[in-house]
Design a protein around this motif. Sequence first.
Motif, mmCIF file in Angstrom:
data_model
loop_
_atom_site.group_PDB
_atom_site.id
_atom_site.type_symbol
_atom_site.label_atom_id
_atom_site.label_comp_id
_atom_site.label_asym_id
_atom_site.label_seq_id
_atom_site.Cartn_x
_atom_site.Cartn_y
_atom_site.Cartn_z
ATOM 1 N N SER A 15 4.797 5.164 -15.469
ATOM 2 C CA SER A 15 3.358 5.560 -16.049
ATOM 3 C C SER A 15 3.015 6.914 -15.549
ATOM 4 O O SER A 15 2.147 7.794 -16.296
ATOM 5 C CB SER A 15 2.259 4.588 -15.575
ATOM 6 N N GLY A 16 3.576 7.397 -14.384
ATOM 7 C CA GLY A 16 3.151 8.783 -13.918
ATOM 8 C C GLY A 16 1.762 8.780 -13.556
ATOM 9 O O GLY A 16 1.222 9.825 -12.795
ATOM 10 N N THR A 17 0.909 7.743 -13.384
ATOM 11 C CA THR A 17 -0.403 7.475 -12.718
ATOM 12 C C THR A 17 -0.482 6.399 -11.814
ATOM 13 O O THR A 17 0.271 5.426 -12.012
ATOM 14 C CB THR A 17 -1.400 7.423 -13.752
ATOM 15 N N GLY A 18 -1.373 6.556 -10.931
ATOM 16 C CA GLY A 18 -1.491 5.387 -9.835
ATOM 17 C C GLY A 18 -0.702 5.768 -8.646
ATOM 18 O O GLY A 18 0.508 6.377 -8.686
ATOM 19 N N THR A 19 -1.260 5.083 -7.458
ATOM 20 C CA THR A 19 -0.338 5.003 -6.174
ATOM 21 C C THR A 19 -0.296 3.819 -5.879
ATOM 22 O O THR A 19 -1.313 2.917 -5.864
ATOM 23 C CB THR A 19 -1.235 5.789 -5.203
ATOM 24 N N VAL A 20 0.860 3.389 -5.155
ATOM 25 C CA VAL A 20 1.047 1.986 -4.543
ATOM 26 C C VAL A 20 0.402 2.061 -2.985
ATOM 27 O O VAL A 20 1.065 3.110 -2.392
ATOM 28 C CB VAL A 20 2.677 1.874 -4.716
ATOM 29 N N ARG A 21 -0.201 1.327 -2.790
ATOM 30 C CA ARG A 21 -1.070 1.359 -1.271
ATOM 31 C C ARG A 21 -0.392 0.117 -0.783
ATOM 32 O O ARG A 21 -0.536 -1.097 -1.177
ATOM 33 C CB ARG A 21 -2.593 1.547 -1.392
ATOM 34 N N ILE A 22 -0.120 0.128 0.294
ATOM 35 C CA ILE A 22 0.423 -0.909 1.118
ATOM 36 C C ILE A 22 -0.152 -0.958 2.298
ATOM 37 O O ILE A 22 -0.377 0.017 3.228
ATOM 38 C CB ILE A 22 2.121 -0.806 1.459
ATOM 39 N N THR A 23 -0.872 -2.090 2.834
ATOM 40 C CA THR A 23 -1.519 -2.260 4.179
ATOM 41 C C THR A 23 -1.036 -3.610 4.865
ATOM 42 O O THR A 23 -0.581 -4.416 4.214
ATOM 43 C CB THR A 23 -3.103 -2.476 3.962
ATOM 44 N N MET A 24 -0.856 -3.634 6.122
ATOM 45 C CA MET A 24 -0.675 -4.707 6.970
ATOM 46 C C MET A 24 -1.471 -4.916 7.901
ATOM 47 O O MET A 24 -2.089 -3.856 8.509
ATOM 48 C CB MET A 24 0.655 -4.051 7.705
ATOM 49 N N LYS A 25 -1.623 -6.140 8.387
ATOM 50 C CA LYS A 25 -2.413 -6.542 9.615
ATOM 51 C C LYS A 25 -2.157 -7.843 10.024
ATOM 52 O O LYS A 25 -1.461 -8.816 9.546
ATOM 53 C CB LYS A 25 -4.043 -6.462 9.075
ATOM 54 N N GLN A 26 -2.640 -8.057 11.203
ATOM 55 C CA GLN A 26 -2.292 -9.318 11.956
ATOM 56 C C GLN A 26 -3.135 -10.420 11.213
ATOM 57 O O GLN A 26 -4.213 -10.330 10.798
ATOM 58 C CB GLN A 26 -2.556 -9.138 13.369
ATOM 59 N N TYR A 27 -2.286 -11.677 11.195
ATOM 60 C CA TYR A 27 -3.109 -12.748 10.271
ATOM 61 C C TYR A 27 -2.665 -14.003 11.045
ATOM 62 O O TYR A 27 -1.591 -14.350 11.414
ATOM 63 C CB TYR A 27 -2.306 -12.876 8.888
ATOM 64 N N ASP A 28 -3.936 -14.789 11.628
ATOM 65 C CA ASP A 28 -3.553 -15.939 12.316
ATOM 66 C C ASP A 28 -3.917 -17.073 11.635
ATOM 67 O O ASP A 28 -3.795 -18.202 12.107
ATOM 68 C CB ASP A 28 -4.666 -15.895 13.450
ATOM 69 N N GLY A 29 -3.861 -17.151 10.175
ATOM 70 C CA GLY A 29 -3.852 -18.319 9.417
ATOM 71 C C GLY A 29 -5.186 -18.693 8.852
ATOM 72 O O GLY A 29 -5.549 -19.676 8.131
ATOM 73 N N GLN A 30 -6.241 -18.005 9.260
ATOM 74 C CA GLN A 30 -7.560 -18.189 8.970
ATOM 75 C C GLN A 30 -8.122 -17.490 7.950
ATOM 76 O O GLN A 30 -8.065 -16.347 7.736
ATOM 77 C CB GLN A 30 -8.708 -18.003 10.023
ATOM 78 N N ASP A 31 -8.532 -18.059 6.695
ATOM 79 C CA ASP A 31 -9.066 -17.430 5.558
ATOM 80 C C ASP A 31 -10.724 -17.153 5.839
ATOM 81 O O ASP A 31 -10.766 -15.973 5.398
ATOM 82 C CB ASP A 31 -8.911 -18.497 4.362
ATOM 83 N N ARG A 32 -11.316 -17.922 6.471
ATOM 84 C CA ARG A 32 -12.782 -17.624 6.739
ATOM 85 C C ARG A 32 -13.101 -17.738 8.202
ATOM 86 O O ARG A 32 -12.494 -18.369 9.032
ATOM 87 C CB ARG A 32 -13.622 -18.611 5.870
ATOM 88 N N HIS A 33 -14.112 -17.060 8.498
ATOM 89 C CA HIS A 33 -14.641 -17.115 9.787
ATOM 90 C C HIS A 33 -15.194 -18.541 10.082
ATOM 91 O O HIS A 33 -16.123 -19.164 9.221
ATOM 92 C CB HIS A 33 -15.792 -15.813 9.935
ATOM 93 N N ARG A 34 -15.111 -19.209 10.908
ATOM 94 C CA ARG A 34 -15.618 -20.296 11.624
ATOM 95 C C ARG A 34 -16.777 -20.149 12.721
ATOM 96 O O ARG A 34 -16.330 -19.757 13.711
ATOM 97 C CB ARG A 34 -14.392 -21.220 12.064
ATOM 98 N N PRO A 35 -17.924 -20.535 12.473
ATOM 99 C CA PRO A 35 -18.711 -20.457 13.530
ATOM 100 C C PRO A 35 -18.637 -21.301 14.769
ATOM 101 O O PRO A 35 -18.081 -22.500 14.604
ATOM 102 C CB PRO A 35 -20.173 -20.650 12.769
#
Length: 127
Positions: A15-35
Amino acid sequence: FLTELTKLFQKSKSSGTGTVRITMKQYDGQDRHRPRKNRQPRRRAGGSGSGDATSSGGGECGCLIRATLNSRKLSTVVHQKDVNRFQLAFSSLLKGNIDGLKKRDKKAAAAATAAASAAAKAKAKAS
């Protein structure tokens, strides 16, 4: 994930437009914050804390990898035991698909730094 990422790279090239952006981060298996229950007041820095979040959870951490191109999104979690195998495949994929980088002209870069240092010396003499 890697085959879909290859398709994203091909789509961005065609397509000639757009950029593929890749991010990495640590993941501990939690989807949401638990109070926390029975929440204690915050302690000052230097006090004895519980350490990092992974040691209190007791589980093994992974790596969350996300890739986006315009509105198309991909994500995957790589576990600790699979990191080496994934990293080899991922690096070969990146080497094959990142071709938009331009080679650096060493002569022009050397001339530019020499000119900048000469200008700085001239300015110092004038002061």
